[in-house]
Write a protein that holds these residues in place. Structure first.
Motif, PDB file in Angstrom:
ATOM      1  N   LYS A   4      27.036   1.195  29.898  1.00  0.00           N
ATOM      2  CA  LYS A   4      28.338   1.741  30.265  1.00  0.00           C
ATOM      3  C   LYS A   4      28.538   1.513  31.757  1.00  0.00           C
ATOM      4  O   LYS A   4      27.738   1.967  32.576  1.00  0.00           O
ATOM      5  CB  LYS A   4      28.378   3.221  29.924  1.00  0.00           C
ATOM      6  CG  LYS A   4      29.726   3.843  30.050  1.00  0.00           C
ATOM      7  CD  LYS A   4      29.673   5.279  29.527  1.00  0.00           C
ATOM      8  CE  LYS A   4      31.038   5.897  29.593  1.00  0.00           C
ATOM      9  NZ  LYS A   4      31.039   7.267  29.080  1.00  0.00           N
ATOM     10  N   LYS A   7      32.985   5.376  34.251  1.00  0.00           N
ATOM     11  CA  LYS A   7      32.942   6.782  33.889  1.00  0.00           C
ATOM     12  C   LYS A   7      34.303   7.196  33.338  1.00  0.00           C
ATOM     13  O   LYS A   7      35.338   6.788  33.871  1.00  0.00           O
ATOM     14  CB  LYS A   7      32.609   7.593  35.131  1.00  0.00           C
ATOM     15  CG  LYS A   7      32.435   9.052  34.930  1.00  0.00           C
ATOM     16  CD  LYS A   7      31.970   9.681  36.233  1.00  0.00           C
ATOM     17  CE  LYS A   7      32.484  11.093  36.349  1.00  0.00           C
ATOM     18  NZ  LYS A   7      32.159  11.689  37.631  1.00  0.00           N
ATOM     19  N   THR A   8      34.321   7.966  32.289  1.00  0.00           N
ATOM     20  CA  THR A   8      35.577   8.471  31.755  1.00  0.00           C
ATOM     21  C   THR A   8      35.743   9.932  32.174  1.00  0.00           C
ATOM     22  O   THR A   8      34.781  10.622  32.499  1.00  0.00           O
ATOM     23  CB  THR A   8      35.619   8.375  30.217  1.00  0.00           C
ATOM     24  OG1 THR A   8      34.554   9.149  29.681  1.00  0.00           O
ATOM     25  CG2 THR A   8      35.499   6.929  29.754  1.00  0.00           C
ATOM     26  N   GLU A  20      41.345  11.453  27.067  1.00  0.00           N
ATOM     27  CA  GLU A  20      40.140  10.806  27.588  1.00  0.00           C
ATOM     28  C   GLU A  20      40.613   9.615  28.423  1.00  0.00           C
ATOM     29  O   GLU A  20      41.190   8.669  27.902  1.00  0.00           O
ATOM     30  CB  GLU A  20      39.261  10.334  26.438  1.00  0.00           C
ATOM     31  CG  GLU A  20      37.949   9.767  26.866  1.00  0.00           C
ATOM     32  CD  GLU A  20      36.938  10.842  27.248  1.00  0.00           C
ATOM     33  OE1 GLU A  20      36.034  10.507  28.023  1.00  0.00           O
ATOM     34  OE2 GLU A  20      37.054  11.970  26.774  1.00  0.00           O
ATOM     35  N   SER A  22      39.979   6.469  31.037  1.00  0.00           N
ATOM     36  CA  SER A  22      39.043   5.460  31.522  1.00  0.00           C
ATOM     37  C   SER A  22      39.811   4.542  32.475  1.00  0.00           C
ATOM     38  O   SER A  22      41.027   4.677  32.603  1.00  0.00           O
ATOM     39  CB  SER A  22      38.478   4.677  30.329  1.00  0.00           C
ATOM     40  OG  SER A  22      39.530   4.043  29.633  1.00  0.00           O
ATOM     41  N   TYR A  63      47.102   5.555  27.879  1.00  0.00           N
ATOM     42  CA  TYR A  63      46.378   6.707  27.341  1.00  0.00           C
ATOM     43  C   TYR A  63      47.119   7.443  26.228  1.00  0.00           C
ATOM     44  O   TYR A  63      46.502   7.922  25.286  1.00  0.00           O
ATOM     45  CB  TYR A  63      46.043   7.707  28.449  1.00  0.00           C
ATOM     46  CG  TYR A  63      45.245   7.098  29.568  1.00  0.00           C
ATOM     47  CD1 TYR A  63      44.130   6.318  29.306  1.00  0.00           C
ATOM     48  CD2 TYR A  63      45.614   7.276  30.879  1.00  0.00           C
ATOM     49  CE1 TYR A  63      43.397   5.749  30.325  1.00  0.00           C
ATOM     50  CE2 TYR A  63      44.889   6.713  31.911  1.00  0.00           C
ATOM     51  CZ  TYR A  63      43.786   5.951  31.626  1.00  0.00           C
ATOM     52  OH  TYR A  63      43.071   5.391  32.643  1.00  0.00           O
TER      53      TYR A  63
END
Length: 80
Positions: A4, A7-8, A20, A22, A63
């Motif tokens: 990964k 960071k989300t 959520e 990103s 989003y």
């Protein structure tokens, strides 16, 4: 197993919907940056808030597209 690389974060809107978040996709990031650079030329806080709200609208295209048009009813200044 994939690594990964970003960071989300989660944000909660006024209607208690949790998003959520990103990093933006490139096509939205370009549009975002075109608007964000206008902050340098803003004359007052009200103009700055309007610019940030427009930036937030662009993010919502990725989003939560259904919030794109009526975003100001679902987000407060702290969340913005």
């Amino acid at each position: 197993m994939a690594t990964k690389v970003f960071k989300t974060s989660q944000i909660v809107l006024l209607n208690n919907q949790v998003l959520e978040c990103s990093p933006l996709k490139i096509k939205y990031m370009r549009e975002f940056m075109d608007i964000f650079v206008l902050l340098e030329k803003s004359q007052n806080d009200e103009e700055s808030i309007d610019i940030l709200l427009e930036c937030c609208r662009i993010c919502m295209k990725q989003y939560s597209p259904d919030l794109f048009l009526d975003l100001d009813e679902h987000i407060d200044h702290n969340t913005l």
